[in-house]
Design a protein around this motif. Structure first.
Motif, PDB file in Angstrom:
ATOM      1  N   ILE A  44      18.639  -5.389  -6.745  1.00 52.91           N
ATOM      2  CA  ILE A  44      18.244  -4.703  -7.982  1.00 52.91           C
ATOM      3  C   ILE A  44      19.460  -4.053  -8.622  1.00 52.91           C
ATOM      4  O   ILE A  44      19.663  -4.117  -9.847  1.00 52.91           O
ATOM      5  CB  ILE A  44      17.138  -3.667  -7.699  1.00 52.91           C
ATOM      6  CG1 ILE A  44      15.850  -4.367  -7.266  1.00 52.91           C
ATOM      7  CG2 ILE A  44      16.889  -2.785  -8.912  1.00 52.91           C
ATOM      8  CD1 ILE A  44      14.760  -3.428  -6.782  1.00 52.91           C
ATOM      9  N   THR A  85      14.700   3.279  -8.784  1.00 48.55           N
ATOM     10  CA  THR A  85      13.834   2.226  -8.269  1.00 48.55           C
ATOM     11  C   THR A  85      14.468   1.548  -7.063  1.00 48.55           C
ATOM     12  O   THR A  85      13.804   1.320  -6.037  1.00 48.55           O
ATOM     13  CB  THR A  85      13.554   1.189  -9.373  1.00 48.55           C
ATOM     14  OG1 THR A  85      12.867   1.822 -10.459  1.00 48.55           O
ATOM     15  CG2 THR A  85      12.710   0.035  -8.852  1.00 48.55           C
ATOM     16  N   VAL A  89      13.228   1.542  -2.946  1.00 45.43           N
ATOM     17  CA  VAL A  89      13.096   0.386  -2.051  1.00 45.43           C
ATOM     18  C   VAL A  89      13.905   0.609  -0.779  1.00 45.43           C
ATOM     19  O   VAL A  89      13.443   0.317   0.331  1.00 45.43           O
ATOM     20  CB  VAL A  89      13.535  -0.906  -2.767  1.00 45.43           C
ATOM     21  CG1 VAL A  89      13.546  -2.089  -1.796  1.00 45.43           C
ATOM     22  CG2 VAL A  89      12.607  -1.207  -3.940  1.00 45.43           C
ATOM     23  N   ALA A 136       8.685  -3.270  -7.826  1.00 50.80           N
ATOM     24  CA  ALA A 136       9.582  -3.042  -6.692  1.00 50.80           C
ATOM     25  C   ALA A 136       8.938  -2.209  -5.597  1.00 50.80           C
ATOM     26  O   ALA A 136       8.935  -2.601  -4.421  1.00 50.80           O
ATOM     27  CB  ALA A 136      10.862  -2.359  -7.179  1.00 50.80           C
ATOM     28  N   ILE A 164      12.889  -8.075 -12.140  1.00 45.22           N
ATOM     29  CA  ILE A 164      12.917  -7.323 -10.882  1.00 45.22           C
ATOM     30  C   ILE A 164      12.441  -8.202  -9.727  1.00 45.22           C
ATOM     31  O   ILE A 164      13.049  -8.225  -8.645  1.00 45.22           O
ATOM     32  CB  ILE A 164      12.055  -6.054 -11.002  1.00 45.22           C
ATOM     33  CG1 ILE A 164      12.692  -5.065 -11.979  1.00 45.22           C
ATOM     34  CG2 ILE A 164      11.868  -5.394  -9.634  1.00 45.22           C
ATOM     35  CD1 ILE A 164      11.817  -3.874 -12.311  1.00 45.22           C
ATOM     36  N   MET A 168      14.583  -9.346  -6.282  1.00 42.10           N
ATOM     37  CA  MET A 168      14.117  -9.037  -4.938  1.00 42.10           C
ATOM     38  C   MET A 168      13.788 -10.288  -4.141  1.00 42.10           C
ATOM     39  O   MET A 168      14.149 -10.408  -2.966  1.00 42.10           O
ATOM     40  CB  MET A 168      12.890  -8.130  -5.002  1.00 42.10           C
ATOM     41  CG  MET A 168      13.161  -6.749  -5.565  1.00 42.10           C
ATOM     42  SD  MET A 168      11.693  -5.692  -5.554  1.00 42.10           S
ATOM     43  CE  MET A 168      11.457  -5.443  -3.785  1.00 42.10           C
TER      44      MET A 168
END
Length: 420
Positions: A44, A85, A89, A136, A164, A168
Protein backbone atom coordinates in the motif's frame (compact mmCIF):
# COMPACT_ATOMS: atom_id res chain seq x y z
CA UNK A 1 -19.16 -10.02 -14.45
CA UNK A 2 -19.32 -10.65 -18.21
CA UNK A 3 -22.25 -9.91 -20.49
CA UNK A 4 -23.44 -13.49 -20.24
CA UNK A 5 -22.62 -14.09 -16.56
CA UNK A 6 -25.42 -13.33 -14.13
CA UNK A 7 -24.85 -11.88 -10.67
CA UNK A 8 -25.68 -15.27 -9.14
CA UNK A 9 -23.13 -16.98 -11.39
CA UNK A 10 -20.46 -14.39 -10.59
CA UNK A 11 -20.94 -14.61 -6.82
CA UNK A 12 -21.26 -18.39 -6.97
CA UNK A 13 -17.97 -18.66 -8.84
CA UNK A 14 -16.21 -16.28 -6.45
CA UNK A 15 -17.65 -17.96 -3.36
CA UNK A 16 -16.61 -21.43 -4.50
CA UNK A 17 -13.08 -20.16 -5.10
CA UNK A 18 -13.17 -18.49 -1.68
CA UNK A 19 -14.29 -21.78 -0.11
CA UNK A 20 -11.24 -23.53 -1.56
CA UNK A 21 -9.03 -20.67 -0.38
CA UNK A 22 -10.53 -20.83 3.12
CA UNK A 23 -9.55 -24.49 3.38
CA UNK A 24 -6.00 -23.53 2.44
CA UNK A 25 -5.98 -20.57 4.87
CA UNK A 26 -6.85 -22.90 7.75
CA UNK A 27 -3.51 -24.66 7.17
CA UNK A 28 -1.37 -21.51 7.06
CA UNK A 29 0.54 -20.72 10.23
CA UNK A 30 0.47 -17.51 12.23
CA UNK A 31 3.95 -16.41 11.21
CA UNK A 32 3.22 -16.82 7.51
CA UNK A 33 -0.04 -14.86 7.75
CA UNK A 34 1.72 -12.07 9.63
CA UNK A 35 4.54 -11.89 7.09
CA UNK A 36 2.08 -11.72 4.18
CA UNK A 37 0.07 -8.96 5.83
CA UNK A 38 3.19 -6.92 6.56
CA UNK A 39 4.06 -7.24 2.89
CA UNK A 40 0.55 -6.08 1.98
CA UNK A 41 0.95 -3.03 4.22
CA UNK A 42 4.22 -2.17 2.49
CA UNK A 43 2.59 -2.64 -0.92
CA UNK A 44 0.00 0.00 0.00
CA UNK A 45 2.84 2.38 0.85
CA UNK A 46 4.79 1.53 -2.31
CA UNK A 47 1.78 2.05 -4.56
CA UNK A 48 0.51 5.16 -2.82
CA UNK A 49 0.74 7.37 -5.96
CA UNK A 50 -1.46 4.96 -7.93
CA UNK A 51 -3.98 4.63 -5.07
CA UNK A 52 -4.22 8.39 -4.52
CA UNK A 53 -4.65 8.99 -8.25
CA UNK A 54 -7.50 6.44 -8.30
CA UNK A 55 -9.06 8.14 -5.30
CA UNK A 56 -8.86 11.52 -7.01
CA UNK A 57 -10.86 10.12 -9.94
CA UNK A 58 -13.47 8.76 -7.54
CA UNK A 59 -13.69 12.14 -5.81
CA UNK A 60 -14.14 13.95 -9.11
CA UNK A 61 -17.05 11.70 -10.06
CA UNK A 62 -18.59 11.87 -6.59
CA UNK A 63 -18.39 15.67 -6.55
CA UNK A 64 -20.02 15.87 -9.97
CA UNK A 65 -22.75 13.52 -8.76
CA UNK A 66 -23.53 15.86 -5.86
CA UNK A 67 -22.47 13.66 -2.93
CA UNK A 68 -22.66 15.42 0.43
CA UNK A 69 -19.59 16.89 2.08
CA UNK A 70 -19.78 14.17 4.74
CA UNK A 71 -19.77 11.42 2.10
CA UNK A 72 -16.91 13.09 0.24
CA UNK A 73 -14.90 13.25 3.46
CA UNK A 74 -15.43 9.52 4.06
CA UNK A 75 -14.32 8.82 0.49
CA UNK A 76 -11.28 11.06 0.47
CA UNK A 77 -7.77 9.65 0.85
CA UNK A 78 -4.63 11.74 1.28
CA UNK A 79 -1.07 10.77 2.12
CA UNK A 80 -1.73 10.78 5.86
CA UNK A 81 -4.93 8.73 5.63
CA UNK A 82 -3.35 6.21 3.29
CA UNK A 83 -0.32 5.90 5.57
CA UNK A 84 -2.71 5.28 8.46
CA UNK A 85 -4.44 2.58 6.41
CA UNK A 86 -1.14 0.83 5.77
CA UNK A 87 -0.20 1.16 9.43
CA UNK A 88 -3.52 -0.44 10.42
CA UNK A 89 -2.79 -3.47 8.23
CA UNK A 90 0.65 -3.77 9.81
CA UNK A 91 -0.89 -3.52 13.28
CA UNK A 92 -3.31 -6.33 12.42
CA UNK A 93 -0.36 -8.41 11.24
CA UNK A 94 1.20 -8.05 14.69
CA UNK A 95 -1.88 -9.05 16.70
CA UNK A 96 -1.84 -12.35 18.56
CA UNK A 97 -3.26 -15.10 16.38
CA UNK A 98 -6.53 -16.52 17.71
CA UNK A 99 -6.72 -19.53 15.39
CA UNK A 100 -5.95 -22.69 17.33
CA UNK A 101 -6.33 -20.98 20.70
CA UNK A 102 -7.76 -23.30 23.36
CA UNK A 103 -10.91 -21.76 24.82
CA UNK A 104 -11.17 -24.30 27.61
CA UNK A 105 -10.17 -27.88 28.42
CA UNK A 106 -11.60 -30.58 30.67
CA UNK A 107 -11.05 -34.23 31.49
CA UNK A 108 -14.08 -36.49 31.75
CA UNK A 109 -14.35 -39.17 34.46
CA UNK A 110 -13.72 -41.82 31.79
CA UNK A 111 -10.37 -40.24 30.94
CA UNK A 112 -11.32 -38.50 27.69
CA UNK A 113 -9.83 -35.01 27.28
CA UNK A 114 -12.08 -32.36 25.71
CA UNK A 115 -10.94 -29.04 24.28
CA UNK A 116 -12.77 -26.18 22.59
CA UNK A 117 -10.44 -24.64 20.01
CA UNK A 118 -10.81 -21.46 17.92
CA UNK A 119 -11.20 -22.03 14.17
CA UNK A 120 -11.98 -19.64 11.28
CA UNK A 121 -15.57 -19.08 10.22
CA UNK A 122 -14.74 -19.81 6.58
CA UNK A 123 -15.94 -17.36 3.91
CA UNK A 124 -16.90 -13.85 5.01
CA UNK A 125 -18.55 -11.25 2.78
CA UNK A 126 -18.08 -7.55 3.54
CA UNK A 127 -20.53 -5.11 1.90
CA UNK A 128 -19.54 -1.49 2.47
CA UNK A 129 -19.88 2.08 1.27
CA UNK A 130 -17.66 5.12 0.81
CA UNK A 131 -14.62 4.43 2.97
CA UNK A 132 -11.93 2.76 0.80
CA UNK A 133 -9.82 1.97 3.88
CA UNK A 134 -12.36 -0.77 4.65
CA UNK A 135 -10.92 -2.72 1.70
CA UNK A 136 -7.64 -2.90 3.56
CA UNK A 137 -8.61 -3.26 7.20
CA UNK A 138 -11.57 -5.63 6.73
CA UNK A 139 -9.55 -7.74 4.33
CA UNK A 140 -6.63 -7.89 6.72
CA UNK A 141 -8.79 -8.83 9.71
CA UNK A 142 -10.46 -11.65 7.82
CA UNK A 143 -7.15 -13.06 6.60
CA UNK A 144 -5.46 -12.74 9.98
CA UNK A 145 -8.29 -14.80 11.49
CA UNK A 146 -7.78 -17.49 8.85
CA UNK A 147 -10.82 -16.74 6.70
CA UNK A 148 -11.31 -16.00 3.02
CA UNK A 149 -13.08 -12.72 2.26
CA UNK A 150 -15.23 -11.37 -0.56
CA UNK A 151 -15.32 -7.57 -0.60
CA UNK A 152 -18.03 -5.53 -2.29
CA UNK A 153 -17.46 -1.79 -2.03
CA UNK A 154 -19.69 1.05 -3.16
CA UNK A 155 -19.70 2.45 -6.69
CA UNK A 156 -18.51 5.84 -5.41
CA UNK A 157 -15.15 4.31 -4.36
CA UNK A 158 -14.73 1.75 -7.14
CA UNK A 159 -11.32 2.89 -8.41
CA UNK A 160 -9.87 3.43 -4.92
CA UNK A 161 -11.01 -0.03 -3.81
CA UNK A 162 -9.57 -1.68 -6.90
CA UNK A 163 -6.21 0.05 -6.45
CA UNK A 164 -5.92 -0.92 -2.77
CA UNK A 165 -7.04 -4.49 -3.48
CA UNK A 166 -4.57 -4.86 -6.34
CA UNK A 167 -1.69 -3.69 -4.15
CA UNK A 168 -2.57 -6.06 -1.33
CA UNK A 169 -3.50 -9.07 -3.45
CA UNK A 170 -0.20 -9.12 -5.28
CA UNK A 171 1.78 -8.97 -2.04
CA UNK A 172 -0.35 -11.62 -0.35
CA UNK A 173 -0.01 -14.07 -3.24
CA UNK A 174 3.73 -13.47 -3.42
CA UNK A 175 3.99 -14.52 0.22
CA UNK A 176 2.10 -17.77 -0.09
CA UNK A 177 -1.53 -16.88 0.61
CA UNK A 178 -4.04 -18.24 -1.91
CA UNK A 179 -4.99 -15.61 -4.50
CA UNK A 180 -8.72 -16.19 -3.94
CA UNK A 181 -8.45 -15.60 -0.18
CA UNK A 182 -9.13 -11.87 -0.70
CA UNK A 183 -11.43 -11.12 -3.64
CA UNK A 184 -13.07 -7.87 -4.70
CA UNK A 185 -16.39 -8.11 -6.53
CA UNK A 186 -15.71 -6.50 -9.93
CA UNK A 187 -19.32 -5.42 -10.52
CA UNK A 188 -21.02 -2.38 -8.98
CA UNK A 189 -24.42 -3.75 -9.99
CA UNK A 190 -26.76 -3.90 -6.99
CA UNK A 191 -27.75 -7.39 -8.13
CA UNK A 192 -24.35 -8.61 -6.91
CA UNK A 193 -25.29 -7.61 -3.36
CA UNK A 194 -28.51 -9.57 -3.59
CA UNK A 195 -26.64 -12.60 -4.88
CA UNK A 196 -24.24 -12.42 -1.92
CA UNK A 197 -27.13 -12.24 0.51
CA UNK A 198 -28.69 -15.35 -1.02
CA UNK A 199 -25.48 -17.40 -1.13
CA UNK A 200 -26.33 -19.71 1.75
CA UNK A 201 -23.99 -22.68 1.86
CA UNK A 202 -21.27 -20.71 0.08
CA UNK A 203 -20.86 -17.62 2.29
CA UNK A 204 -20.74 -18.15 6.07
CA UNK A 205 -21.33 -14.60 7.30
CA UNK A 206 -22.12 -11.17 5.86
CA UNK A 207 -20.90 -7.94 7.48
CA UNK A 208 -22.49 -4.70 6.20
CA UNK A 209 -20.65 -1.44 6.85
CA UNK A 210 -22.46 1.68 5.72
CA UNK A 211 -25.60 3.72 6.04
CA UNK A 212 -28.90 2.71 7.52
CA UNK A 213 -30.48 1.82 4.16
CA UNK A 214 -27.66 -0.58 3.30
CA UNK A 215 -27.71 -2.30 6.68
CA UNK A 216 -31.52 -2.54 6.64
CA UNK A 217 -31.45 -4.14 3.20
CA UNK A 218 -28.85 -6.68 4.27
CA UNK A 219 -30.75 -7.59 7.43
CA UNK A 220 -34.05 -7.85 5.55
CA UNK A 221 -32.84 -9.91 2.58
CA UNK A 222 -29.99 -12.05 3.91
CA UNK A 223 -30.32 -15.82 3.98
CA UNK A 224 -26.89 -16.14 5.57
CA UNK A 225 -25.96 -14.95 9.09
CA UNK A 226 -25.44 -11.18 9.41
CA UNK A 227 -23.18 -9.38 11.87
CA UNK A 228 -24.25 -5.74 12.12
CA UNK A 229 -25.95 -2.91 13.91
CA UNK A 230 -28.69 -0.81 12.35
CA UNK A 231 -28.71 2.30 14.58
CA UNK A 232 -26.49 3.84 17.21
CA UNK A 233 -29.14 5.65 19.28
CA UNK A 234 -26.82 6.05 22.26
CA UNK A 235 -27.77 7.63 25.60
CA UNK A 236 -25.94 9.23 28.47
CA UNK A 237 -27.78 9.45 31.80
CA UNK A 238 -26.41 12.14 34.12
CA UNK A 239 -27.47 11.02 37.59
CA UNK A 240 -28.03 13.30 40.56
CA UNK A 241 -24.79 11.97 42.01
CA UNK A 242 -22.67 13.01 39.00
CA UNK A 243 -19.56 15.18 39.34
CA UNK A 244 -20.40 18.38 37.35
CA UNK A 245 -17.00 18.79 35.68
CA UNK A 246 -16.84 15.14 34.80
CA UNK A 247 -20.39 15.24 33.42
CA UNK A 248 -19.72 18.29 31.25
CA UNK A 249 -16.53 16.88 29.77
CA UNK A 250 -18.07 13.47 29.06
CA UNK A 251 -21.28 14.83 27.51
CA UNK A 252 -19.49 17.30 25.21
CA UNK A 253 -16.97 14.70 24.09
CA UNK A 254 -19.62 12.02 23.54
CA UNK A 255 -21.67 14.30 21.27
CA UNK A 256 -19.14 16.53 19.54
CA UNK A 257 -15.74 14.77 19.28
CA UNK A 258 -16.93 13.13 16.07
CA UNK A 259 -20.62 13.46 15.37
CA UNK A 260 -20.74 10.98 12.48
CA UNK A 261 -19.50 7.86 14.26
CA UNK A 262 -21.83 5.17 15.55
CA UNK A 263 -20.63 5.71 19.14
CA UNK A 264 -21.75 9.34 19.31
CA UNK A 265 -24.31 10.24 21.97
CA UNK A 266 -27.68 11.12 20.44
CA UNK A 267 -29.87 11.53 23.55
CA UNK A 268 -28.95 13.02 26.91
CA UNK A 269 -31.06 12.12 29.94
CA UNK A 270 -30.62 14.31 33.02
CA UNK A 271 -31.87 13.49 36.52
CA UNK A 272 -34.26 16.21 37.75
CA UNK A 273 -32.31 16.25 41.01
CA UNK A 274 -29.06 17.09 39.19
CA UNK A 275 -28.29 20.79 39.66
CA UNK A 276 -26.19 21.34 36.53
CA UNK A 277 -28.63 20.61 33.69
CA UNK A 278 -28.54 24.19 32.37
CA UNK A 279 -24.74 24.11 32.32
CA UNK A 280 -24.82 20.96 30.18
CA UNK A 281 -27.14 22.66 27.69
CA UNK A 282 -24.88 25.72 27.63
CA UNK A 283 -21.77 23.61 27.00
CA UNK A 284 -23.40 21.80 24.08
CA UNK A 285 -24.74 24.99 22.49
CA UNK A 286 -21.36 26.66 22.93
CA UNK A 287 -19.80 23.74 21.09
CA UNK A 288 -22.02 24.35 18.09
CA UNK A 289 -24.63 21.71 18.83
CA UNK A 290 -28.33 22.14 18.11
CA UNK A 291 -30.30 21.12 21.19
CA UNK A 292 -33.82 19.74 21.03
CA UNK A 293 -35.58 19.15 24.33
CA UNK A 294 -38.77 18.46 26.19
CA UNK A 295 -40.68 21.30 27.85
CA UNK A 296 -38.55 21.16 31.00
CA UNK A 297 -35.31 21.45 29.03
CA UNK A 298 -36.72 24.29 26.90
CA UNK A 299 -37.41 26.16 30.12
CA UNK A 300 -33.70 25.99 30.97
CA UNK A 301 -32.48 27.83 27.86
CA UNK A 302 -34.36 29.79 25.15
CA UNK A 303 -32.09 28.35 22.46
CA UNK A 304 -33.49 24.84 22.98
CA UNK A 305 -35.84 23.77 20.18
CA UNK A 306 -38.87 21.58 20.91
CA UNK A 307 -38.23 17.85 20.51
CA UNK A 308 -40.74 15.82 18.54
CA UNK A 309 -41.65 12.20 19.29
CA UNK A 310 -39.37 11.16 16.42
CA UNK A 311 -36.32 12.78 18.01
CA UNK A 312 -36.10 10.15 20.73
CA UNK A 313 -35.73 7.46 18.03
CA UNK A 314 -33.32 9.31 15.74
CA UNK A 315 -29.63 8.67 15.09
CA UNK A 316 -28.59 12.16 14.01
CA UNK A 317 -24.91 11.55 13.15
CA UNK A 318 -24.49 15.32 13.17
CA UNK A 319 -24.31 18.16 15.71
CA UNK A 320 -27.85 17.69 17.03
CA UNK A 321 -28.84 16.23 20.39
CA UNK A 322 -32.15 15.52 22.12
CA UNK A 323 -32.34 16.11 25.88
CA UNK A 324 -34.96 15.09 28.45
CA UNK A 325 -35.22 15.52 32.19
CA UNK A 326 -36.17 12.27 33.94
CA UNK A 327 -37.36 11.63 37.47
CA UNK A 328 -34.80 9.03 38.52
CA UNK A 329 -32.78 5.98 37.49
CA UNK A 330 -35.91 3.92 36.85
CA UNK A 331 -37.23 6.55 34.44
CA UNK A 332 -33.88 6.67 32.64
CA UNK A 333 -33.84 2.89 32.30
CA UNK A 334 -37.39 2.91 30.95
CA UNK A 335 -36.52 5.58 28.37
CA UNK A 336 -33.46 3.67 27.17
CA UNK A 337 -35.45 0.46 26.96
CA UNK A 338 -38.15 2.17 24.89
CA UNK A 339 -35.91 4.16 22.54
CA UNK A 340 -32.42 2.65 22.59
CA UNK A 341 -30.84 0.55 19.85
CA UNK A 342 -28.79 -1.75 22.13
CA UNK A 343 -25.53 -0.20 20.92
CA UNK A 344 -23.86 1.95 23.61
CA UNK A 345 -25.30 3.65 26.68
CA UNK A 346 -23.56 5.38 29.59
CA UNK A 347 -24.17 6.73 33.07
CA UNK A 348 -22.32 9.53 34.82
CA UNK A 349 -22.46 9.24 38.62
CA UNK A 350 -20.28 8.91 41.68
CA UNK A 351 -22.83 6.58 43.28
CA UNK A 352 -21.39 3.12 42.74
CA UNK A 353 -24.61 1.31 43.64
CA UNK A 354 -26.56 3.30 41.05
CA UNK A 355 -23.85 2.71 38.47
CA UNK A 356 -23.87 -1.03 39.13
CA UNK A 357 -27.63 -1.13 38.62
CA UNK A 358 -27.33 0.74 35.35
CA UNK A 359 -24.52 -1.53 34.13
CA UNK A 360 -26.51 -4.61 35.04
CA UNK A 361 -29.92 -3.61 33.71
CA UNK A 362 -29.21 -1.78 30.44
CA UNK A 363 -29.41 -4.34 27.63
CA UNK A 364 -26.85 -2.90 25.23
CA UNK A 365 -23.73 -4.31 23.62
CA UNK A 366 -21.62 -1.70 25.44
CA UNK A 367 -22.58 -0.12 28.78
CA UNK A 368 -20.28 2.52 30.26
CA UNK A 369 -19.79 4.20 33.65
CA UNK A 370 -18.14 7.64 33.82
CA UNK A 371 -16.65 7.71 30.32
CA UNK A 372 -17.62 8.90 26.85
CA UNK A 373 -19.66 6.73 24.50
CA UNK A 374 -17.05 7.54 21.83
CA UNK A 375 -14.90 4.77 23.33
CA UNK A 376 -17.20 2.31 21.51
CA UNK A 377 -14.39 1.23 19.21
CA UNK A 378 -12.35 -1.93 18.82
CA UNK A 379 -9.05 -0.07 18.92
CA UNK A 380 -10.01 1.65 22.17
CA UNK A 381 -10.98 -1.73 23.63
CA UNK A 382 -7.46 -3.02 22.99
CA UNK A 383 -8.62 -5.32 20.18
CA UNK A 384 -6.24 -3.75 17.66
CA UNK A 385 -8.98 -3.19 15.10
CA UNK A 386 -12.60 -4.05 14.48
CA UNK A 387 -14.69 -5.19 11.57
CA UNK A 388 -17.76 -3.51 13.03
CA UNK A 389 -20.03 -3.22 16.05
CA UNK A 390 -22.58 -5.96 16.61
CA UNK A 391 -25.77 -5.30 18.56
CA UNK A 392 -27.03 -8.86 18.17
CA UNK A 393 -27.05 -11.39 20.95
CA UNK A 394 -25.59 -14.39 19.12
CA UNK A 395 -21.98 -15.23 18.27
CA UNK A 396 -20.39 -11.81 18.89
CA UNK A 397 -21.47 -8.53 20.50
CA UNK A 398 -19.93 -5.07 20.66
CA UNK A 399 -16.69 -4.37 18.76
CA UNK A 400 -15.95 -7.44 16.62
CA UNK A 401 -12.29 -8.16 16.00
CA UNK A 402 -10.30 -11.33 15.37
CA UNK A 403 -12.06 -13.51 17.92
CA UNK A 404 -15.46 -12.50 16.54
CA UNK A 405 -14.38 -13.74 13.11
CA UNK A 406 -13.82 -17.24 14.46
CA UNK A 407 -15.97 -19.98 15.91
CA UNK A 408 -14.80 -23.08 17.77
CA UNK A 409 -14.82 -26.80 17.42
CA UNK A 410 -14.52 -29.58 20.00
CA UNK A 411 -11.42 -31.76 20.03
CA UNK A 412 -11.89 -35.02 21.91
CA UNK A 413 -8.90 -37.24 22.73
CA UNK A 414 -9.49 -40.73 24.03
CA UNK A 415 -7.53 -43.86 24.83
CA UNK A 416 -10.00 -46.42 23.50
CA UNK A 417 -13.14 -45.46 25.44
CA UNK A 418 -16.49 -46.86 24.26
CA UNK A 419 -19.89 -45.68 25.42
CA UNK A 420 -21.80 -48.20 27.56
Amino acid sequence: MTAIETAEELIGRMAKAARRAAAAMARIGAADKAEALRAAAQAIRDRAPDILAANARDLDRATAAGLSSAMLDRLRLDEARLASTADAVETIAGLDDVVGRVVDESRRPNGMVLQRVRVPLGVIAIIYESRPNVTADAGALCLKSGNAVILRGGSEAVESNRAIHAAMAGALAAHGLPAEAMQLVPSTDRAAVGAMLRAQGLIDMVVPRGGKSLVARVQDEARVPVLAHLDGINHIFVHAGADPEKARAIVVNAKLRRTGVCGAMETLLVDRAYQGAAALVEALVAGGCEVRGDADVQALDPRVLPASDADWDTEYLEAIVSIALVDDLDAALAHIDAHGSHHTDAIVTEDVAVADRFLGEVDSAIVIHNASTQFADGGEFGLGAEIGISTGRLHARGPVALEGLTTYKWLVRGTGQTRP
